[in-house]
Design an enzyme around this catalytic site. Structure first.
Site, PDB file in Angstrom:
ATOM      1  CD  GLU A 299     -38.207   0.752  -2.487  1.00  0.00           C
ATOM      2  OE1 GLU A 299     -37.180   0.712  -3.166  1.00  0.00           O
ATOM      3  OE2 GLU A 299     -39.158   1.511  -2.742  1.00  0.00           O
TER       4      GLU A 299
ATOM      5  CG  HIS B 164     -33.033  -0.203  -0.322  1.00  0.00           C
ATOM      6  ND1 HIS B 164     -32.661   0.116  -1.604  1.00  0.00           N
ATOM      7  CD2 HIS B 164     -34.361   0.006  -0.264  1.00  0.00           C
ATOM      8  CE1 HIS B 164     -33.722   0.515  -2.295  1.00  0.00           C
ATOM      9  NE2 HIS B 164     -34.755   0.452  -1.504  1.00  0.00           N
TER      10      HIS B 164
ATOM     11  CB  CYS C 155     -27.574  -4.277  -8.390  1.00  0.00           C
ATOM     12  SG  CYS C 155     -27.691  -2.490  -8.201  1.00  0.00           S
TER      13      CYS C 155
END
Length: 331
Positions: free
Chosen positions: A66, A139, A253
């Protein structure tokens, strides 16, 4: 953050910046992204003296990857050699590693170790807490954030003593560990406390948070105490990012960082740097190409497909990326 893993040149065996697009195999609708992501990275950072590119890992759950969402780097400053860390949720082969039971672990230890091996990095792989994954922490960037020599993480972020493992590799670590008695995992997830960005401003650090953190009284109280402490984080900024958060976005992000020295900066595709002129051009592009609204019925309209392709083709010309999308490469 999910696009790729990037290793800085001070950390790699050949002294180049290394890139590996994330294969994103845990989500079918995102598993197609890696080839285009790889072409974008190659167009921005040309392969050669300064940059090295690798294909995404094999598209199989054994190598679930990821990218920077599970990556941290610790160094006395960004341009100094550092300790690179990838946080995994499970092992594909080692049955002694107990993973989550409710939600899937998207990053495997095997993927993390293969990325480091391909990059020529002596990196560290540590396990994310299975319990926090089952609590919705999909995450590492939802439960921890790092910048230079600082780790800001929840007490329950890692299995075992992950902080000690990092400190063994990087002795100068400054760890700010949020106790569960002050902020629960549930509060951390719902407020997006660790879905933040930690940045260096002159000689101090600022934590950039979503305004959701202000709306949770326990998180807000902790952050107020944090800035009053004699520690490396002396400022917190809040921004209303609810639209971004609803779509899985937020400051986290921006976790994919590309550390570059002066020579490497000069080798970057010049059309990709942001400045006043390019900002104005890009805003104009958005105004002309983004619809004000989109409904499900629009997805049946061939006009939408033509609009998207026309807009993307123009964007790649603005940024000097060449033919990176599949529709541009059809002969």
């Amino acid at each position: 953050a999910n696009a790729a893993t990037v290793s800085a040149s001070p950390d790699t065996s050949d002294g180049r910046v290394h890139f590996t697009p994330a294969n994103l195999v845990s989500k079918f609708h995102r598993s197609f992204e890696a080839p285009t992501t790889g072409r974008i990275l190659r167009a921005i950072f040309p392969e050669g003296e300064y940059f090295a590119h690798h294909d995404a890992l094999p598209s199989h759950e054994t190598f679930g990857d990821e990218g920077a969402a599970n990556f941290m780097r610790f160094a006395t400053s960004h341009t100094q050699p550092g300790c690179e860390v990838l946080v995994y949720g499970r092992s594909a082969f080692d049955k002694a590693v107990v993973g989550p039971s409710r939600y899937p672990a998207r990053q495997t230890r095997e993927a993390s170790e293969l990325v480091f091996r391909n990059h020529g990095v002596s990196g560290l792989s540590i396990q994310q807490s299975a319990a926090v994954i089952d609590a919705g922490v999909f995450h590492n960037d939802v439960i921890a954030v790092a910048n230079e020599d600082v780790l800001f993480a929840h007490e329950d972020a890692f299995e075992g003593d992950g902080v000690a493992l990092i400190r063994k590799q990087f002795a100068g670590l400054k760890a700010i560990i949020v106790p569960r008695t002050r902020v629960s995992v549930e509060d951390a997830v719902s407020s997006y406390l660790f879905n933040s960005q930690l940045v260096t401003v002159t000689d101090s650090m600022t934590l950039i948070c979503a305004s959701n953190c202000q709306e949770n009284p326990r998180v807000a109280a902790y952050l107020e105490d944090l800035t009053a402490m004699d520690g490396p984080i002396d400022n917190v900024l809040f921004f209303d990012l609810k639209e971004s958060m609803r779509n899985g976005g937020g400051p986290a992000c921006l976790r994919l960082r590309v550390v570059l020295n002066a020579e490497e900066q000069a080798a970057v595709n010049p059309s990709c740097w942001i400045n006043d002129q390019s900002y104005t051009t890009l805003v104009d592009w958005v105004d002309r190409n983004y619809r004000d609204q989109l409904v499900a019925e629009d997805l049946r309209d061939p006009t939408l497909l033509r609009e998207v392709r026309t807009g993307l083709d123009e964007l790649t010309q603005i940024l000097g990326l060449g033919s990176i999308y599949d529709f541009q490469r059809v002969i």
